[in-house]
Design a protein around this motif. Sequence first.
Motif, PDB file in Angstrom:
ATOM      1  N   ASN A   1     -45.745  24.815 -48.253  1.00 25.93           N
ATOM      2  CA  ASN A   1     -44.835  25.458 -47.304  1.00 25.93           C
ATOM      3  C   ASN A   1     -44.359  26.816 -47.827  1.00 25.93           C
ATOM      4  O   ASN A   1     -44.302  27.806 -47.073  1.00 25.93           O
ATOM      5  N   GLN A   2     -44.027  26.891 -49.105  1.00 29.51           N
ATOM      6  CA  GLN A   2     -43.592  28.159 -49.690  1.00 29.51           C
ATOM      7  C   GLN A   2     -44.704  29.201 -49.623  1.00 29.51           C
ATOM      8  O   GLN A   2     -44.451  30.391 -49.364  1.00 29.51           O
TER       9      GLN A   2
ATOM     10  N   ASN B   1     -46.344  19.287 -50.466  1.00 33.40           N
ATOM     11  CA  ASN B   1     -46.040  19.901 -49.175  1.00 33.40           C
ATOM     12  C   ASN B   1     -45.047  21.052 -49.337  1.00 33.40           C
ATOM     13  O   ASN B   1     -45.143  22.071 -48.645  1.00 33.40           O
ATOM     14  N   GLN B   2     -44.088  20.898 -50.245  1.00 31.55           N
ATOM     15  CA  GLN B   2     -43.090  21.939 -50.462  1.00 31.55           C
ATOM     16  C   GLN B   2     -43.730  23.216 -51.001  1.00 31.55           C
ATOM     17  O   GLN B   2     -43.416  24.325 -50.549  1.00 31.55           O
TER      18      GLN B   2
ATOM     19  N   HIS C   1     -45.903  18.867 -40.280  1.00 27.70           N
ATOM     20  CA  HIS C   1     -44.563  19.326 -39.939  1.00 27.70           C
ATOM     21  C   HIS C   1     -43.859  19.908 -41.170  1.00 27.70           C
ATOM     22  O   HIS C   1     -43.158  20.913 -41.086  1.00 27.70           O
ATOM     23  N   ASN C   2     -44.074  19.291 -42.339  1.00 28.15           N
ATOM     24  CA  ASN C   2     -43.427  19.756 -43.563  1.00 28.15           C
ATOM     25  C   ASN C   2     -43.912  21.141 -43.983  1.00 28.15           C
ATOM     26  O   ASN C   2     -43.122  21.984 -44.407  1.00 28.15           O
TER      27      ASN C   2
ATOM     28  N   LEU D   1     -45.063  23.546 -42.198  1.00 28.62           N
ATOM     29  CA  LEU D   1     -44.787  24.620 -41.239  1.00 28.62           C
ATOM     30  C   LEU D   1     -43.295  24.934 -41.119  1.00 28.62           C
ATOM     31  O   LEU D   1     -42.914  25.810 -40.334  1.00 28.62           O
ATOM     32  N   GLN D   2     -42.465  24.245 -41.874  1.00 27.43           N
ATOM     33  CA  GLN D   2     -41.018  24.454 -41.791  1.00 27.43           C
ATOM     34  C   GLN D   2     -40.662  25.916 -42.070  1.00 27.43           C
ATOM     35  O   GLN D   2     -41.176  26.528 -43.008  1.00 27.43           O
ATOM     36  N   GLY D   3     -39.766  26.477 -41.245  1.00 28.43           N
ATOM     37  CA  GLY D   3     -39.261  27.821 -41.481  1.00 28.43           C
ATOM     38  C   GLY D   3     -40.007  28.928 -40.778  1.00 28.43           C
ATOM     39  O   GLY D   3     -39.558  30.083 -40.780  1.00 28.43           O
TER      40      GLY D   3
ATOM     41  N   PHE E   1     -43.551  19.227 -31.243  1.00 29.03           N
ATOM     42  CA  PHE E   1     -42.471  19.897 -31.973  1.00 29.03           C
ATOM     43  C   PHE E   1     -42.219  21.340 -31.524  1.00 29.03           C
ATOM     44  O   PHE E   1     -41.104  21.834 -31.638  1.00 29.03           O
ATOM     45  N   TYR E   2     -43.270  21.994 -31.004  1.00 28.95           N
ATOM     46  CA  TYR E   2     -43.130  23.432 -30.744  1.00 28.95           C
ATOM     47  C   TYR E   2     -43.473  23.844 -29.319  1.00 28.95           C
ATOM     48  O   TYR E   2     -43.327  25.023 -28.975  1.00 28.95           O
TER      49      TYR E   2
END
Length: 259
Positions: free
Chosen positions: A110-111, A106-107, A148-149, A151-153, A197-198
């Motif tokens: 996300n990047q 997920n990280q 959720h993970n 889409l962070q940032g 969340f949004y």
Amino acid sequence: MRKPFIVANWKMHKNVEQSVAFLHKVLDRLPNGDHVDIGIAPQSFATYPMIEITQHTNLQIISQNAATKYDGAYTGEISVKDLKDMGINYVMLGHSERRRFFHESNQIVNQKVLAAANIGVTPIVCTNEDEESIVINNKRYYILRQLHNVLQGLSIEQLQKVILSFEPTSSIGEGHEMNLQLAERGCQLLRQQIRLFYGNDVANRIRILYGGSVNPENIAQVMDQPDVDGVLIGRASLDPEKFVQMANYQNNYALALQN
């Protein structure tokens, strides 16, 4: 109303010659783009010749993947910055096969999502059916674990442009069948989670695709589901006749109703 998006994911199929020949068979038979978006995600080496052919059409050429960095000593990686310079507007990220075979977390996804969104290329973010329950203000919600993970940032403005895809592993690949209830349930969960969340505005704007054993026989049923805004098609999209049928599903469905 959200505009439908029909996306062909060719995976590791078709060389440059085959990809170009495919375009010549289908381009003048695709809808004009007023009511539906159409895209093809070929192998990376075929993107440029396909863009050269489609640059004055409504067909989008989509990248199957991109790196977390824009440039540097990353042998074998694909820069989303250079994809944008080439004219690519969309990139698929987090596909289940990237997660399973190349161990993308997920990280990492996300990047990649942030790299694409920050440079102005729209991410098509793929998720699967792993659910978990959470409690917020004494109320239980069911969400898809990955979303959720990854889409962070992102800013709210960026989130509204992101495209999501729900692809249950039980429906992916040759020999599997599409489950209509699962398709709607997964896309509905994604929209509910975005709303949670949004907020409503983002949830109502964001487009959500379904991927998993979509073909000319079931595409109209899939697209008729209230939370499904498009499809991510694998094997069936490799055949030009089937691709044209699916791209024109709206007209074909209307004709079927008349008859």
